[in-house]
Design an enzyme around this catalytic site. Structure first.
Site, PDB file in Angstrom:
ATOM      1  N   PHE A 178       0.810  -1.230   0.000  1.00  0.00           N
ATOM      2  CA  PHE A 178       0.000   0.000   0.000  1.00  0.00           C
ATOM      3  C   PHE A 178       0.839   1.274   0.000  1.00  0.00           C
ATOM      4  O   PHE A 178       0.398   2.316   0.464  1.00  0.00           O
ATOM      5  CB  PHE A 178      -0.964   0.001   1.190  1.00  0.00           C
ATOM      6  CG  PHE A 178      -1.656  -1.309   1.404  1.00  0.00           C
ATOM      7  CD1 PHE A 178      -2.509  -1.826   0.450  1.00  0.00           C
ATOM      8  CD2 PHE A 178      -1.421  -2.049   2.545  1.00  0.00           C
ATOM      9  CE1 PHE A 178      -3.134  -3.049   0.624  1.00  0.00           C
ATOM     10  CE2 PHE A 178      -2.039  -3.281   2.733  1.00  0.00           C
ATOM     11  CZ  PHE A 178      -2.896  -3.777   1.771  1.00  0.00           C
ATOM     12  N   GLY A 180      -0.285  -9.477  -3.879  1.00  0.00           N
ATOM     13  CA  GLY A 180      -1.601  -9.973  -3.542  1.00  0.00           C
ATOM     14  C   GLY A 180      -2.665  -9.571  -4.532  1.00  0.00           C
ATOM     15  O   GLY A 180      -3.827  -9.954  -4.404  1.00  0.00           O
ATOM     16  N   THR A 225      -9.989 -10.683  -9.588  1.00  0.00           N
ATOM     17  CA  THR A 225      -8.936  -9.944  -8.892  1.00  0.00           C
ATOM     18  C   THR A 225      -9.203  -8.437  -8.896  1.00  0.00           C
ATOM     19  O   THR A 225      -8.865  -7.741  -7.933  1.00  0.00           O
ATOM     20  CB  THR A 225      -7.559 -10.233  -9.519  1.00  0.00           C
ATOM     21  OG1 THR A 225      -7.568  -9.864 -10.900  1.00  0.00           O
ATOM     22  CG2 THR A 225      -7.210 -11.707  -9.395  1.00  0.00           C
ATOM     23  N   GLU A 281      -5.868   1.725  -6.654  1.00  0.00           N
ATOM     24  CA  GLU A 281      -6.040   2.814  -5.697  1.00  0.00           C
ATOM     25  C   GLU A 281      -7.383   3.534  -5.776  1.00  0.00           C
ATOM     26  O   GLU A 281      -7.807   4.148  -4.796  1.00  0.00           O
ATOM     27  CB  GLU A 281      -4.896   3.821  -5.878  1.00  0.00           C
ATOM     28  CG  GLU A 281      -3.563   3.226  -5.474  1.00  0.00           C
ATOM     29  CD  GLU A 281      -2.386   4.090  -5.870  1.00  0.00           C
ATOM     30  OE1 GLU A 281      -1.843   4.774  -4.997  1.00  0.00           O
ATOM     31  OE2 GLU A 281      -2.012   4.063  -7.055  1.00  0.00           O
ATOM     32  N   GLY A 290      -6.139   1.157 -14.400  1.00  0.00           N
ATOM     33  CA  GLY A 290      -5.597   0.875 -13.067  1.00  0.00           C
ATOM     34  C   GLY A 290      -6.676   0.744 -12.026  1.00  0.00           C
ATOM     35  O   GLY A 290      -7.597   1.557 -11.945  1.00  0.00           O
TER      36      GLY A 290
END
Length: 727
Positions: free
Chosen positions: A241, A469, A624, A694, A691
């Site tokens: 993170f 992950g 995912t 985030e 993306g």
């Protein structure tokens, strides 16, 4: 496409769930020793004396390294726009090279012992005497000393259009509000850890890093060895993170201890040591002022922020960036100011800037909607823009916010709610709903890869990216399978090793798109090679073409691993990057919908329902991607309702450096989270990817705060939203 978009299981799922995956602190070498850091207990000063005799007497102690006996190291590189290595220096301190102390918690010694218990026992017996100097550690107390963030090519200090202050003063409706967010610390499932081994002047490091290539470069520089003499391995990283993006003291001192003792060294940080030596999210003080006409059209938007950095490092966060892109207004002013404190420097934490900046922006939009008696979605739609609000020219490469507002409102049942605050009750629970917009830039970086197709039909992809992950290897295998028209099971991906072709850092949501660009380019080159071979030898399938050509495999190489080749690759990349930045605004976006229940007597707040709709461009793996975004929402719920690093304003000491006192969400805090994607490729990005890592955390704080206001009629402008603020 037959594989991309499918919810395939992760290729590393079996080894992770059975415990076969080895993380950084699980690698064994003959003669392995264990290291523990000793931390400074003052925030600024010098070490007058360091007492180590008692610690040295502990059985099993191999060495105690201090500034008095440590081997020399080169200092961290100075920050600069063309020195990207500097972005990966957590601090500018050259550890154990002087008697200076720059923050409370700075490592001042390293104890190396045969066992971890002996190292911990001895570390507790090291005592220092200090000459204390004046320090500045109180963020709120230093607000008046804030200075404008210097402009640089990566982080502009603000933006301006028109005269926002004058327009605010004459607006028909106006709000001028103050919001604050506290510091946050990283709490990855795997704390930071390093296993370091020297063989002559060759260094091998197993590290929990999310930036393998830059760790390698940085270690080579600090220890004055060629880059090719350093190998960094990180095949499995237990969460990061942003906390494992930079080079922090633990990694440097593990390598230093291994060199000094000529023994392999394992240094695994305790949870408290992570808080005291690894930078987290900056606190913020934000001003959000809005002016509008009675129809809800913005005439002025002012968003300024004060954040902190350390005096020995740290990166400012682009807190006001969303206000430069999300809503149309003829007058906009955004500005970032910073204060430099004697604290561990802050660093990147998931969606840095956007996560806390949207708390203020999207909360203020909600407040304006109530002031106007208008639905919050309608207010946003009236201020939707097709071009950059600042220059009025630059276009968005992909902007589907109206579609997401509509879809999310339908899935959530938004229009069924009574908009009146404190109007809905279920027994003792006050029920409220809120929403907010999410926005996160989409970027890419140069990546080197090789793709090899063998005569047996198997495919090998090699790239030094990280798997933290998110299913990175699975996604790249899906991309490769479709690009070459082979079964998914035929593709194997090697990653997590600096001896592989240069990969991207896993940060700023760049890894999947950046790697995909090079993978697809390599696959296209392979297909052209196969076509050329087929014209000469014949053959219908890939396997038959290679058999007839009597070659075991064909391989495509993207990028060069030589020093000059890497520099040339970056030189070629930067002009294109700059041109696209002048033409397009690329960003993932989304809409967050939240329902909360607040106990009318105690103020206990529970999030009872969540719906998120996102535009992340093309979805590579439905399973995912949904997991990534749900994880971001969970992290956002921690930001909204629980997380807060408490810093003693007298001495800079972190007062809650453990999961016993720093609260993060647990399973009982999280409702079912309904996530959906538009799955509409962006035509300007590799494979249409924007993306997913985030954007999920962005807007969550505001959605919760807006729902709490709707439930209770009480507006909370200071995170986290704890029950004492509702009573």
């Amino acid at each position: 496409m037959t594989t991309i978009g499918q919810p395939l299981d992760r290729v590393d799922g079996n080894v992770k769930t059975t415990g076969a995956a080895k993380f950084a602190a699980e690698h064994f070498y003959p003669g392995l020793t264990h290291a523990v850091l000793v931390h400074a207990t003052i925030s600024r000063g010098r070490i007058a004396a360091l007492h180590t005799d008692e610690a040295s007497a502990v059985p099993g102690v191999v060495a105690i390294l201090t500034h008095l006996n440590a081997l020399p190291m080169k200092p961290a590189p100075k920050p600069g726009p063309f020195n990207l290595t500097s972005l990966f220096s957590g601090t500018s301190v050259n550890y154990l090279q002087s008697d200076e102390v720059h923050w409370e918690g700075q490592p001042i010694a390293v104890v190396v012992a045969e066992t971890s218990s002996a190292a911990r026992e001895a570390a507790a017996l090291v005592h220092a005497e200090y000459t204390v100097m004046k320090s500045v550690v109180d963020f709120e107390g230093a607000e008046e000393d804030a200075q404008p963030q210097p402009n640089n090519s990566f982080f502009p200090r603000g933006a301006k259009r028109g005269d926002a202050e004058a327009a605010l003063a004459t607006a028909q409706v106006s709000l001028d509000l103050r919001y604050t967010t506290p510091p946050h610390n990283h709490n990855a499932l795997e704390p930071h850890a390093t296993t370091a081994v020297w063989d002559g002047d060759r260094l091998t490091v197993h590290d929990a890093t999310q930036s393998i290539d830059w760790f390698r470069t940085h270690l080579a520089l600090r220890f004055s060895v060629p880059m090719t003499n350093v190998r960094v391995l990180a095949p499995f990283v237990g969460g990061a993170f942003g906390g494992k993006f930079a080079m922090w003291p633990g990694t440097i001192l593990a390598a230093l201890a291994a060199r000094a003792t000529s023994r392999p060294v394992r240094l695994a940080l305790s949870r408290e040591a992570v808080y005291r030596t690894v930078g987290g999210r900056t606190p913020s003080i934000q001003r959000l002022a809005l002016g509008a006409d009675r129809d809800g059209r913005l005439t002025s938007l002012v968003h300024t922020s004060v954040t902190r950095t350390g005096k020995v490092g740290g990166h400012f966060e682009q807190v006001t960036s969303p206000s430069s892109h999300l809503y149309a207004s003829e007058n906009i002013l955004t500005r970032h100011d910073i204060v430099r404190l004697d604290l561990v420097p802050n660093h990147f934490m998931r969606a840095p800037g956007e996560s806390i900046g949207t708390f203020a922006l999207e909360s203020a939009l909600d407040e304006l909607a109530y002031e106007l008696g208008m639905d919050p979605i309608e207010l946003r739609l009236r201020n939707e823009t097709a071009v950059d609000p600042i220059d009025g020219k630059k276009k968005f490469s992909h902007r589907k916010l109206p579609e997401m507002y509509a879809l999310g409102a339908e899935r959530f049942g938004w229009h069924d709610r009574n908009p009146e605050p404190r109007s809905t009750r279920d027994g003792r629970w006050l029920v409220g709903t809120g929403m907010a917009t999410a926005f996160h830039p989409g970027l890419s970086t140069p990546v080197n890869v090789t793709v090899r197709l063998s005569a047996d039909g198997s495919v090998l992809v090699r790239c030094a990216f990280q798997e933290m992950g998110m299913g990175a290897a699975t996604a790249q295998a899906q991309i490769t399978a479709d690009a070459l028209g082979v079964p998914f099971d035929a593709v194997r991906v090697e990653y997590g090793d600096s001896e592989l072709p240069m990969g991207p850092a896993a940060g700023v949501s760049v890894q999947t798109a950046s790697t995909a660009a090079s993978v697809t380019q390599a696959c296209e080159e392979l297909k052209q090679t196969l076509k050329s071979m087929a014209r000469k030898t014949g053959g219908d399938s890939n396997e038959e073409i290679l058999r007839r050509a009597k070659v075991p495999h064909v391989e495509a190489v993207i990028g060069s691993e030589s020093r000059l080749g890497r520099i040339a690759g970056r030189i070629r990349f930067l002009p294109k990057f700059m041109r696209e930045g002048q033409r397009w605004i690329k960003a993932a976006s989304g809409v967050q919908f939240c329902e909360v229940r607040v106990d009318a007597e105690t103020g206990e707040t529970r999030v009872s329902r969540w719906v998120g709709v996102f535009d992340i461009g093309r979805v590579i793996n439905a399973k995912t991607a949904a997991s990534q975004v749900r994880g971001g929402i969970v992290m956002g719920l921690g930001l909204a309702m629980a997380e807060e690093t408490l810093v003693d304003p007298r001495n800079g000491r972190i007062m809650n450096p453990s999961l016993a006192e720093y609260h993060v969400p647990v399973h009982a805090d999280i409702p079912p989270i309904d996530v959906s994607f538009l799955d509409d490729p962006d035509p300007t990005t590799p494979l249409g990817i924007l993306g997913a890592g985030e954007v999920g955390v962005v807007g969550v704080g505001a959605a919760v705060a807006n729902a709490v206001y709707h439930a209770t009629g009480r507006r909370v402008r200071d995170l986290p939203i704890t029950l004492d603020k509702l009573l």
